[in-house]
Write an enzyme that holds these catalytic residues in place. Structure first.
Site, mmCIF file in Angstrom:
data_model
loop_
_atom_site.group_PDB
_atom_site.id
_atom_site.type_symbol
_atom_site.label_atom_id
_atom_site.label_comp_id
_atom_site.label_asym_id
_atom_site.label_seq_id
_atom_site.Cartn_x
_atom_site.Cartn_y
_atom_site.Cartn_z
ATOM 1 N N CYS A 78 0.956 -1.077 -0.127
ATOM 2 C CA CYS A 78 -0.117 0.026 0.034
ATOM 3 C C CYS A 78 0.703 1.383 -0.019
ATOM 4 C CB CYS A 78 -0.816 -0.005 1.069
ATOM 5 S SG CYS A 78 -1.879 -1.387 1.509
ATOM 6 N N HIS A 134 -1.409 6.505 2.370
ATOM 7 C CA HIS A 134 -1.238 5.315 3.397
ATOM 8 C C HIS A 134 -0.958 6.267 4.708
ATOM 9 C CE1 HIS A 134 -0.360 1.470 4.793
ATOM 10 N NE2 HIS A 134 0.657 1.884 5.546
HETATM 11 CA CA LIG Z 1 -3.536 -2.126 -0.347
#
Ligand SMILES: [Ca+2]
Ligand SMILES: [Ca+2]
Length: 488
Positions: A78, A134
């Protein structure tokens, strides 16, 4: 005299018309709806990754958009994937290689103008809900990228994000994951009270308003199918256990991946795969992932319907993407990371009203290419710092040849390149093992051709395209969750 006056009148009228035209043009900038789906792989109807999975709303949306069947992420986890696409720069140019590095702390990334900021600084109203950046703890509180948007919404949801469960299921409770636990179960909250639905509804509600005459850039992050696989029971019911076919894997798959010294590059199946195997949970996890995908599809379906009936139906670009793929047992792995196709390939659809609707393209693109593409589509100046390249031409002509190798990275110096037919992998941050797969004959990447002399030339070509310079790792985030309560 009369004639001159008439001419002046006509010229004046033409000038007025021209001015009106330009004003109209500037008012007609396209809006952007930017939709991220966390951990979604190609298990959706339009990508054909798993025909068992039901995604009726994405299927319908595909008929109104272009499906890019060969879209790849900049990194298979991510944080770095999102940092790369939002800053427009490859991981090896920013040093953001892992979830533990906040792009705002990385010397080569922190001053870059991110995609939403670029729009926000050039006449767009920007707003967001759900995960786009993130998140990271900082001394001042939780950094979720709220600084990048004019409005950052956190709509209220049921406790546990609708994740209060009737019964929680988990893989091998004593297994140390080092990531989100492999859990699944049915939520007590109905669909309408779960987090993704609430966020999607917030986005839908924004389509009822106007933005003081400005175009908008609205980002929506959908969390499922990210773990835990907690969704209402009805989505599990759509996949009766006896009908579920699990994803294929080969127990000897790693045997042909060798370090330069001839020793195996992988000791055996991934630790999570082993835990799933021990718990005999392959079927349960495949099923729970499918249920989570169908849940996400339902949340999006509501949003698509509101958009289609709104004043923004025909002047809004919709760009829908997954941040990286996800293994469900393939390559003896679960979750993300690694450099194989299952993690590198992402679902990708783009709707530009009136352009190539319903088309499918095999052009090879990277999520980093979204930044320059959106700027071009919206008539904003190109950002010279972008590493990606605009694929507007491909949107206009989805069948054109578009196969320049594109890069996916995991960690420091581990890279993979694909041109849509071959995938080349080099573990430069490890012991230097290489892999080469031919997708024409081997879509599951079982047969490593890296040491086959017949493919030496192809391998050498890919190798020559590897990054020459790899930035040092950015600093690890040193703030723990409990160190601050205040939100930024
Ligand atoms: Ca992800
Ligand atoms: Ca193999």
């Amino acid at each position: 005299m009369k004639k001159i006056l008439l001419n002046l009148f006509l010229i004046g009228g033409l000038i007025a018309l021209y001015l009106e035209g330009t004003a109209k043009e500037s008012n007609e900038k396209l809006n952007v709806l930017f939709i991220a789906i966390d951990d979604l792989n190609d298990w959706i109807g339009p990508m054909g990754g798993n025909p068992q999975v039901k995604t009726p709303h994405l299927d319908r949306f595909a008929k109104k958009s272009i499906v890019m069947s060969k879209a790849y992420c900049g990194s298979t986890v991510c944080g770095p994937s999102r940092s790369a696409l939002l800053t427009g720069k490859y991981c090896h140019n920013t040093g953001v290689y892992g979830n533990e590095t906040n792009l705002k702390m990385a010397p080569k990334a922190k001053d870059l103008e991110t995609l939403p900021e670029y729009f926000g600084n050039r006449g767009y109203h920007t707003l967001s809900a759900g995960k786009i950046f993130h998140k990271h703890q900082t001394a001042e509180g939780l950094d979720e990228g709220q600084w990048a948007f004019h409005e950052f919404a956190k709509p209220k949801t049921e406790p546990g994000s609708g994740g209060m469960l009737w019964k929680k299921m988990a893989v091998h409770p004593d297994h140390k994951y080092g990531g989100s636990p492999l859990q699944w179960g049915a939520t007590k909250a109905p669909l309408e009270k779960t987090k993704d639905y609430v966020n999607a509804k917030w986005a839908a509600d924004q389509l009822e308003r106007d933005f003081d005459g400005k175009p908008f850039f609205m980002a929506l992050g959908i969390s499922r199918p990210h773990l835990p696989f907690f969704v209402p029971q009805k989505y599990f019911d759509m996949y009766p256990e006896e009908n579920v076919k699990i994803a294929p894997f080969k127990l000897d798959d790693y045997d042909d991946i060798l370090n330069p010294d001839g020793k195996p590059a992988f000791k055996g199946p991934n630790v999570t795969w082993m835990a799933v195997e021990k718990s005999n949970a392959h079927l349960a996890l495949n099923r729970a992932y499918m249920a989570s995908v169908t849940y996400a599809d339902d949340c999006l379906g509501m949003l698509f319907e509101v958009l289609a009936n709104s004043q923004y139906a025909d002047n809004t670009i919709v760009m829908l993407w997954g941040d990286h793929g996800w293994y469900l047992g393939e390559k003896l792995k679960y979750r993300k990371t690694g450099l194989w196709e299952e993690a590198a390939r992402v679902p990708f659809m783009v709707r530009v009203p009136g352009v190539s609707e319903g088309a499918k393209s095999d052009g090879v693109i990277n999520l980093l290419d979204m930044y320059p593409t959106l700027l071009e589509l919206c008539g904003l100046p190109a950002n010279p710092k972008n590493d990606g390249r605009s694929f507007v031409k491909l949107i206009e002509n989805p069948q054109m040849k578009w196969n320049e190798p594109t890069l996916t990275t995991i960690g420091f110096k581990n890279h993979s390149l694909t041109d849509g037919r071959y995938r080349y992998i080099w573990y430069g941050g490890g012991k230097g093992a290489e892999e080469l797969y031919d997708h024409e004959s081997d879509p599951m990447e079982y047969k490593n051709l890296a040491n086959n002399p017949e493919f030496a030339k192809i391998k050498a070509h890919f190798k020559s395209l590897l990054p020459k310079n790899n930035e040092e790792r950015g600093p690890n985030n040193k703030f723990k969750k409990k160190s601050s309560k205040k939100s930024l």
